[in-house]
Design a protein around this motif. Structure first.
Motif, mmCIF file in Angstrom:
data_model
loop_
_atom_site.group_PDB
_atom_site.id
_atom_site.type_symbol
_atom_site.label_atom_id
_atom_site.label_comp_id
_atom_site.label_asym_id
_atom_site.label_seq_id
_atom_site.Cartn_x
_atom_site.Cartn_y
_atom_site.Cartn_z
ATOM 1 N N ALA A 48 0.836 -1.208 0.000
ATOM 2 C CA ALA A 48 0.000 0.000 0.000
ATOM 3 C C ALA A 48 0.870 1.258 0.000
ATOM 4 C CB ALA A 48 -0.917 -0.007 1.229
ATOM 5 N N GLY A 49 2.115 1.114 0.448
ATOM 6 C CA GLY A 49 3.017 2.267 0.541
ATOM 7 C C GLY A 49 3.631 2.696 -0.774
ATOM 8 N N GLY A 50 3.347 1.971 -1.858
ATOM 9 C CA GLY A 50 3.711 2.463 -3.191
ATOM 10 C C GLY A 50 5.008 1.950 -3.780
ATOM 11 N N VAL A 51 5.646 0.969 -3.143
ATOM 12 C CA VAL A 51 6.904 0.460 -3.712
ATOM 13 C C VAL A 51 6.610 -0.258 -5.043
ATOM 14 C CG1 VAL A 51 6.916 -1.806 -2.523
ATOM 15 C CG2 VAL A 51 9.064 -0.617 -2.964
ATOM 16 N N GLY A 52 7.587 -0.199 -5.971
ATOM 17 C CA GLY A 52 7.363 -0.734 -7.322
ATOM 18 C C GLY A 52 7.247 -2.247 -7.378
ATOM 19 N N ALA A 53 8.006 -2.926 -6.529
ATOM 20 C CA ALA A 53 7.933 -4.395 -6.442
ATOM 21 C C ALA A 53 8.484 -4.787 -5.078
ATOM 22 C CB ALA A 53 8.755 -5.065 -7.542
ATOM 23 N N HIS A 91 -1.056 -8.311 -4.931
ATOM 24 C CA HIS A 91 -1.532 -8.010 -6.289
ATOM 25 C C HIS A 91 -2.736 -7.072 -6.255
ATOM 26 C CE1 HIS A 91 0.634 -11.790 -7.979
ATOM 27 N NE2 HIS A 91 1.402 -10.720 -7.986
ATOM 28 N N LYS A 92 -3.537 -7.144 -5.191
ATOM 29 C CA LYS A 92 -4.680 -6.209 -5.080
ATOM 30 C C LYS A 92 -4.194 -4.759 -5.056
ATOM 31 C CE LYS A 92 -7.783 -9.226 -2.643
ATOM 32 N NZ LYS A 92 -7.698 -9.820 -1.322
ATOM 33 N N HIS A 93 -2.945 -4.561 -4.625
ATOM 34 C CA HIS A 93 -2.366 -3.206 -4.593
ATOM 35 C C HIS A 93 -1.538 -2.930 -5.851
ATOM 36 C CE1 HIS A 93 -3.491 -2.267 -0.415
ATOM 37 N NE2 HIS A 93 -3.338 -3.552 -0.214
ATOM 38 N N GLY A 94 -1.614 -3.818 -6.828
ATOM 39 C CA GLY A 94 -0.863 -3.616 -8.079
ATOM 40 C C GLY A 94 0.639 -3.756 -7.896
ATOM 41 N N CYS A 95 1.035 -4.561 -6.913
ATOM 42 C CA CYS A 95 2.472 -4.675 -6.611
ATOM 43 C C CYS A 95 2.997 -6.074 -6.958
ATOM 44 C CB CYS A 95 2.678 -4.391 -5.120
ATOM 45 S SG CYS A 95 4.402 -4.354 -4.665
ATOM 46 N N PRO A 96 3.874 -6.186 -7.959
ATOM 47 C CA PRO A 96 4.486 -7.492 -8.247
ATOM 48 C C PRO A 96 5.319 -7.983 -7.061
ATOM 49 C CG PRO A 96 4.981 -5.889 -9.983
ATOM 50 C CD PRO A 96 4.376 -5.133 -8.851
ATOM 51 N N ALA A 140 1.928 -20.550 -6.313
ATOM 52 C CA ALA A 140 1.499 -19.584 -5.298
ATOM 53 C C ALA A 140 1.250 -18.195 -5.891
ATOM 54 C CB ALA A 140 2.560 -19.499 -4.196
ATOM 55 N N GLY A 141 1.517 -18.028 -7.175
ATOM 56 C CA GLY A 141 1.193 -16.741 -7.809
ATOM 57 C C GLY A 141 2.301 -15.704 -7.782
ATOM 58 N N TYR A 142 3.524 -16.113 -7.445
ATOM 59 C CA TYR A 142 4.630 -15.138 -7.463
ATOM 60 C C TYR A 142 4.942 -14.713 -8.895
ATOM 61 C CZ TYR A 142 5.732 -15.720 -2.529
ATOM 62 O OH TYR A 142 5.666 -15.705 -1.165
ATOM 63 N N ASP A 143 5.398 -13.472 -9.034
ATOM 64 C CA ASP A 143 5.761 -12.938 -10.351
ATOM 65 C C ASP A 143 7.200 -13.272 -10.714
ATOM 66 O OD1 ASP A 143 3.289 -11.177 -10.870
ATOM 67 O OD2 ASP A 143 3.919 -10.641 -8.845
ATOM 68 N N GLY A 144 7.978 -13.637 -9.723
ATOM 69 C CA GLY A 144 9.376 -13.947 -9.985
ATOM 70 C C GLY A 144 10.002 -14.627 -8.786
ATOM 71 N N VAL A 145 11.230 -15.074 -8.979
ATOM 72 C CA VAL A 145 12.013 -15.604 -7.859
ATOM 73 C C VAL A 145 13.399 -14.963 -7.895
ATOM 74 C CG1 VAL A 145 10.825 -17.817 -7.592
ATOM 75 C CG2 VAL A 145 12.745 -17.654 -9.189
ATOM 76 N N GLN A 146 13.947 -14.768 -6.718
ATOM 77 C CA GLN A 146 15.319 -14.273 -6.611
ATOM 78 C C GLN A 146 16.178 -15.363 -5.974
ATOM 79 O OE1 GLN A 146 16.726 -11.193 -3.616
ATOM 80 N NE2 GLN A 146 17.308 -10.117 -5.496
ATOM 81 N N ILE A 147 17.243 -15.759 -6.666
ATOM 82 C CA ILE A 147 18.192 -16.717 -6.113
ATOM 83 C C ILE A 147 19.124 -15.938 -5.182
ATOM 84 C CG2 ILE A 147 19.976 -18.423 -6.679
ATOM 85 C CD1 ILE A 147 17.084 -19.037 -7.744
ATOM 86 N N HIS A 148 19.138 -16.330 -3.914
ATOM 87 C CA HIS A 148 19.965 -15.606 -2.933
ATOM 88 C C HIS A 148 21.377 -16.198 -2.938
ATOM 89 C CE1 HIS A 148 21.261 -13.294 0.336
ATOM 90 N NE2 HIS A 148 20.396 -13.631 1.272
ATOM 91 N N ALA A 149 22.285 -15.487 -3.617
ATOM 92 C CA ALA A 149 23.675 -15.953 -3.706
ATOM 93 C C ALA A 149 24.600 -14.944 -3.037
ATOM 94 C CB ALA A 149 24.058 -16.161 -5.171
ATOM 95 N N ALA A 150 24.068 -14.226 -2.044
ATOM 96 C CA ALA A 150 24.853 -13.177 -1.374
ATOM 97 C C ALA A 150 24.972 -13.470 0.128
ATOM 98 C CB ALA A 150 24.179 -11.816 -1.601
ATOM 99 N N HIS A 151 25.725 -12.606 0.811
ATOM 100 C CA HIS A 151 25.732 -12.497 2.277
ATOM 101 C C HIS A 151 26.232 -13.734 3.017
ATOM 102 C CE1 HIS A 151 22.234 -9.389 1.651
ATOM 103 N NE2 HIS A 151 23.374 -9.028 1.095
ATOM 104 N N GLY A 152 27.007 -14.590 2.331
ATOM 105 C CA GLY A 152 27.622 -15.714 3.044
ATOM 106 C C GLY A 152 26.703 -16.892 3.287
#
Ligand SMILES: Cc1cc2nc3c(=O)[nH]c(=O)nc-3n(C[C@H](O)[C@H](O)[C@H](O)COP(=O)(O)O)c2cc1C
Length: 335
Positions: A48-53, A91-96, A140-152
């Motif tokens: 609701a706070g307006g972030v793009g994704a 998604h109701k807030h238009g947020c991927p 589950a309806g996700y628009d994408g996945v991020q592979i976490h290959a950072a931070h040890g």
């Protein structure tokens, strides 16, 4: 001239601005990965706070990964319905929404196996866990996945020469150390092409013998050639304390900017974004296309809306990192 509020594509996703919520583990799930009510409320406030994704917090691909407490999981089909509730809400807030698929530790023959002690079957098992979790993300309806290959965490250690001393095709050169990630990317891209496929990686490990900026760039180029559609550049020691607007913002810029110059896919820069002026300088002085934020959105979930309304004063986050130790990883100044 790029601005924060350009409507732009992140790969196949259309975003209403260039601001992305970077993964932020809330510690609001139980040991099996079932999510508490507060987690849904936290995410709805962000959308609701307006972030793009939104990139979700650390979501383990493995049911026996107990690297830290309260992590969400996509390791079991019975969790899909809860994740569907989450994606429907956003998604109701238009947020991927992008699920951050992660592995803290791999427990095969023994707990917390190192890259060096894994057999070929162990490596194949890790790949299968990531690809299966991506399949659940689709359901589950996700628009994408991020592979976490950072931070040890596990994949970050696997690609790092400080941890991976293998002398087979999974060790040695950057190409070999990246082979497992490439196999994961290829598997997801082939089986689940609807997902936006992104990755978070250290621009540098900042440890002796660890991943260097050149290594990181080589891994990113290989990943781009194998289905990666965007990359978020971070580093070990991710949440630098004491960020002051105009003084030490955007602290991984020097690592991300050269990588953006070598890739065709969009680069997302995380770390220390606090003022719109500095953020727009990054956008216009480099090839970086998106800026991701964690702690400022813990402090002010509606920060994008505030900036868009014309109040461009810096984030109220003082980068004290106290949110790491509060229940639900809330901001101490919001209590
Ligand atoms: C409470 C907390 C939890 C975090 N959890 C994750 C996580 O699950 N996955 C991840 O990649 N980064 C995680 N991070 C790191 C952030 O995504 C981000 O990279 C870092 O805080 C720097 O960005 P910032 O200055 O906007 O906070 C977390 C940070 C905080 C403060």
């Amino acid at each position: 001239m790029k601005t924060l509020f350009d409507c732009v594509n992140l790969g196949k996703l259309r975003l209403k601005n260039r601001l992305i919520r970077s993964a932020t583990w809330e510690a609001l799930a139980d040991e099996s990965g079932h999510m508490k009510e507060e987690l849904f409320e936290t995410y709805e406030r962000l959308a609701a706070g307006g972030v793009g994704a939104i990139i979700t917090g650390f979501t383990s691909v493995s049911g026996d990964d107990h690297y830290f407490g309260g992590m969400a999981r996509l390791s079991d089909d019975e969790l899909i319905a809860e994740h569907r509730r989450l994606t429907d809400t956003l998604h109701k807030h238009g947020c991927p929404v992008i699920a951050q698929l992660a592995l803290g530790e791999y427990n095969g023959a023994h707990r917390n196996m190192t890259p060096d002690s894994m057999s070929a079957a162990d490596i194949a098992a890790v790949k299968d866990r990531f690809v299966s979790a991506a399949g659940r993300a689709v359901q589950a309806g996700y628009d994408g996945v991020q592979i976490h290959a950072a931070h040890g965490f596990f994949l970050s250690r696997f690609i790092s020469p400080a941890f991976n001393h293998r002398n087979d095709e999974y060790g040695g050169s950057a190409e070999n150390r990246a082979r497992l990630i490439v196999e994961i990317l290829r598997g997801i891209a082939a089986d689940f092409p609807s997902l936006h496929l992104t990755m978070k990686i250290n621009g540098s490990d900042f440890i002796y013998g660890g991943l260097t900026p050149d290594d990181c760039a080589a891994v990113c180029r290989l990943c781009e050639a194998n289905g990666l559609e965007s990359v978020e550049i971070s580093g070990n020691g991710t949440s630098v304390p004491g960020i002051r607007p105009g003084v030490n913002e955007a602290y991984f810029r020097e690592f991300a900017a050269p990588i953006a110059g070598q890739l065709s896919i969009p680069v997302i820069l995380v770390g220390g974004h606090r003022s719109p002026d500095c953020m727009e300088r990054v956008l216009n002085e480099t090839g970086i296309e998106f800026l991701s934020l964690s702690r400022p959105l813990v402090r002010e979930p509606d920060l994008p809306r505030r900036w868009k309304s014309g109040d461009r004063s810096p984030s109220r986050c003082v980068s004290c990192n106290a949110c790491y130790s509060t229940p639900g990883h809330r901001c101490v100044f919001l209590r």
